[in-house]
Scaffold this active site. Sequence first.
Site, PDB file in Angstrom:
ATOM      1  N   ARG A 201      -9.826 -11.864   2.850  1.00  0.00           N
ATOM      2  CA  ARG A 201     -10.725 -12.933   2.421  1.00  0.00           C
ATOM      3  C   ARG A 201     -10.055 -14.309   2.528  1.00  0.00           C
ATOM      4  NH1 ARG A 201     -11.602 -10.276  -3.360  1.00  0.00           N
ATOM      5  NH2 ARG A 201     -11.220  -8.462  -2.063  1.00  0.00           N
TER       6      ARG A 201
ATOM      7  N   LYS B 220       0.846  -1.199   0.000  1.00  0.00           N
ATOM      8  CA  LYS B 220       0.000   0.000   0.000  1.00  0.00           C
ATOM      9  C   LYS B 220       0.880   1.247   0.000  1.00  0.00           C
ATOM     10  CE  LYS B 220      -3.892  -1.917   2.682  1.00  0.00           C
ATOM     11  NZ  LYS B 220      -4.978  -1.892   1.705  1.00  0.00           N
TER      12      LYS B 220
HETATM   13  N1  BES Z   1      -7.871  -3.980   4.676  1.00  0.00           N
HETATM   14  C1  BES Z   1      -8.109  -3.674   3.339  1.00  0.00           C
HETATM   15  C2  BES Z   1      -9.447  -2.977   3.094  1.00  0.00           C
HETATM   16  C3  BES Z   1      -9.580  -1.606   3.678  1.00  0.00           C
HETATM   17  C4  BES Z   1      -9.248  -0.500   2.943  1.00  0.00           C
HETATM   18  C5  BES Z   1     -10.097  -1.441   4.931  1.00  0.00           C
HETATM   19  C6  BES Z   1      -9.404   0.753   3.473  1.00  0.00           C
HETATM   20  C7  BES Z   1     -10.261  -0.182   5.473  1.00  0.00           C
HETATM   21  C8  BES Z   1      -9.925   0.912   4.738  1.00  0.00           C
HETATM   22  C9  BES Z   1      -8.110  -4.937   2.492  1.00  0.00           C
HETATM   23  O1  BES Z   1      -7.248  -5.926   2.900  1.00  0.00           O
HETATM   24  C10 BES Z   1      -7.687  -4.545   1.118  1.00  0.00           C
HETATM   25  O2  BES Z   1      -6.586  -4.126   0.974  1.00  0.00           O
HETATM   26  N2  BES Z   1      -8.582  -4.690   0.156  1.00  0.00           N
HETATM   27  C11 BES Z   1      -8.310  -4.327  -1.187  1.00  0.00           C
HETATM   28  C12 BES Z   1      -8.843  -5.438  -2.066  1.00  0.00           C
HETATM   29  C13 BES Z   1      -8.415  -5.328  -3.511  1.00  0.00           C
HETATM   30  C14 BES Z   1      -6.929  -5.547  -3.638  1.00  0.00           C
HETATM   31  C15 BES Z   1      -9.165  -6.360  -4.300  1.00  0.00           C
HETATM   32  C16 BES Z   1      -9.020  -3.011  -1.487  1.00  0.00           C
HETATM   33  O3  BES Z   1     -10.113  -2.788  -0.970  1.00  0.00           O
HETATM   34  O4  BES Z   1      -8.425  -2.188  -2.191  1.00  0.00           O
HETATM   35 MG    MG Z   2      -5.315  -5.757   2.159  1.00  0.00          MG
END
Ligand code: BES
Ligand code: MG
Length: 478
Positions: free
Chosen positions: A328, A254
Site C-alpha cells: 500500500r 514472514k
Molecule cells: N504481499 C502480501 C499479501 C499477500 C499475502 C499476497 C499472501 C499473496 C498471498 C502483503 O504485502 C502483506 O504482507 N500483507 C499483509 C498486511 C498486514 C501486515 C496488514 C497481510 O495480508 O498479512
Molecule cells: Mg507484505
Amino acid sequence: MNAQIVKSQQFKSQTDTLIIGAENFPKEILLSEQEQKYLTEQLKKKVDTIIFNRYTHKIIVSDLQYSKIKNTAEAARIAGASAVKLLSDNNNELQIVDSKDAKSSLFAAEGAVLASYKFLEYYKNPDKKASKLKTISIVSKTISDAEIQEQNNLNEAVFFARDIAQSPYAKLNAVKFGKLISETGKSAGFKVENLTKKQIEALQMGGLLGVNQGSDTPPVFSIMTWKPENAVNKKPLIFIGKGVMFDTGGVYTKAYPHMNDMKLDKSGAAAVSGLMLALAKNKIPVHAVALVAATDNAVDAKSYVPGDVLRMHNGMFVEVLHTDAEGRLTLADALSYADKYKPELVFDIATLTGAAAAAIGTEGCVVMGTADDKHFTILEQSGNEVYERTVRFPQWDEYDKMLESNIADLKNIGGTEAGAITAGKFLSHFTTAPWIHIDIAGPAILKSTDAYRTVGGNGFGTRLLYKFVKNYIEKKSK
Ligand code: BES
Ligand code: MG
Ligand code: ZN
C-alpha cells in the site's frame, strides 16, 4: 513462442480433433455402427466429454450443455484445456470444430493455448518439458482472421504476464523489470519511461523509498504509455500494478512457508504489463497509462522499522506499524502520481492482502473504490466474460478510524478484522480520481493448475483489464 491459433479451410482427418457439440460432428468422420451407438448412449447419459481413440489421433466430443459450468465460453475454454491433455503422442496440432454460427471454438482455442503454457527457464532439457501443442486450427466460417489474430496477441500477453510473475527475484529485480518492459515497449509500440532513484527522490515518493530502504537494488518507477491517435478517450485510463519484486515482510519477516510465494508479489505489475502489450499489439483505440513503483521489501540494517514515519508523494505522513504492509505504501505514491494526468479512471491491481484471499479464495478477486457504479458494472461483466470474476467490498467511512495514527495522518495497518477493506481505505487517501482497487492476492497465486489457469503466477488480471477496456470503448462509442 506460444501455440498459435490458425484458421483452417479444410477438415484434416489425421489430426487430434475437438468437436464442440455432438450435432456438429463432421461428415468427414465415419463412425462404425458400434461407435455411433456408444456416442448416442453417452449423450443420453449427458456425458460432457466423449473420446474416440483412433491410434494416430483422437476425436473428442464436448457437449457444452452438459458441462458443470453454466457459462458457455468458460465451458469451452475448459474443454480446450482438457483436449490439450489428451493430445496424441507426436502430435502438435489440435483441430477444433463447432457449428457455423458459434464462437465456442475460439474460446476453446484460448483455453487450449493458455493450458499449454509452461515456464521453461529452469530445465536442463526444456524441449522435453514444453507442451507439444504448436497449432490450433479452427474449422469455422464465422470466426474472422482478425478475431484470431487478436486472440493470439492476447494469449502472448498473458504468457508475458505469467513469465514476469514467475521469474525468481534473482532474475527479475526492479531494475531488470524496468529494462524488460523498455524492450517490450520498443518492440510492441508503447512508450516506456523508467524514473531513477534520483528522480523518485525529487518527487518525494516516501512510500516507495521507505520500502526500498533495505534493498540492494534501487527502486524504479515505470511509466508505460499507449496513446494512439484514434483513442476514444482524452483523459487516460490508468492502470497501477503492485511491483513488489520480492516481499520478505521486512523486519517483521514472514515465516515459512508464507514467504515462499512472494516472488509473485509482482503479479499486479505483471498484469498491467501484459495489458499494455495486448493493447499495443492489437492497436486498441484507447489512451492508457500503466504505472509500476517497483522495489523489493528486504531485511537489512537500513530497512525501515516500525515507528518510522514516511512523507508520501502527496504530502501526507504515514506511520509504519507493520513492515509487511508495504504494498500500500508503494501503491499510494503511484496513485498520487497518477493524479497529474487528471485521469478518467484509475485502477490499481495488487496482491495486497492475505485477507482478500481468505475472504474469497482463488475463484475471483476483490474490488472496491470510488468510481461510478457504471464502471464497476462494466468491470463485473468483463470479469464474468473472461471468468476472472470480481466481488465488490464496501468502503464505508467508519473503517477510516481503524487507520488513525497517534502521531501522523495515517498508519499503514488497520485492525485484525476487515484487512482487505482497510488496505483499500488506506489507498483511498492518495487519489482524487475515480478509482477502482483490485486485490488479486487469492487468484494470482495457484497451488496447482486449474484447467487453463496454470500453477504459480497465472497472469490473472491481464484478460480482465483487457476485456474491461474493450467493453469500455464499446459503451463509449455507442
Ligand atoms: N504481499 C502480501 C499479501 C499477500 C499475502 C499476497 C499472501 C499473496 C498471498 C502483503 O504485502 C502483506 O504482507 N500483507 C499483509 C498486511 C498486514 C501486515 C496488514 C497481510 O495480508 O498479512
Ligand atoms: Mg507484505
Ligand atoms: Zn506484499
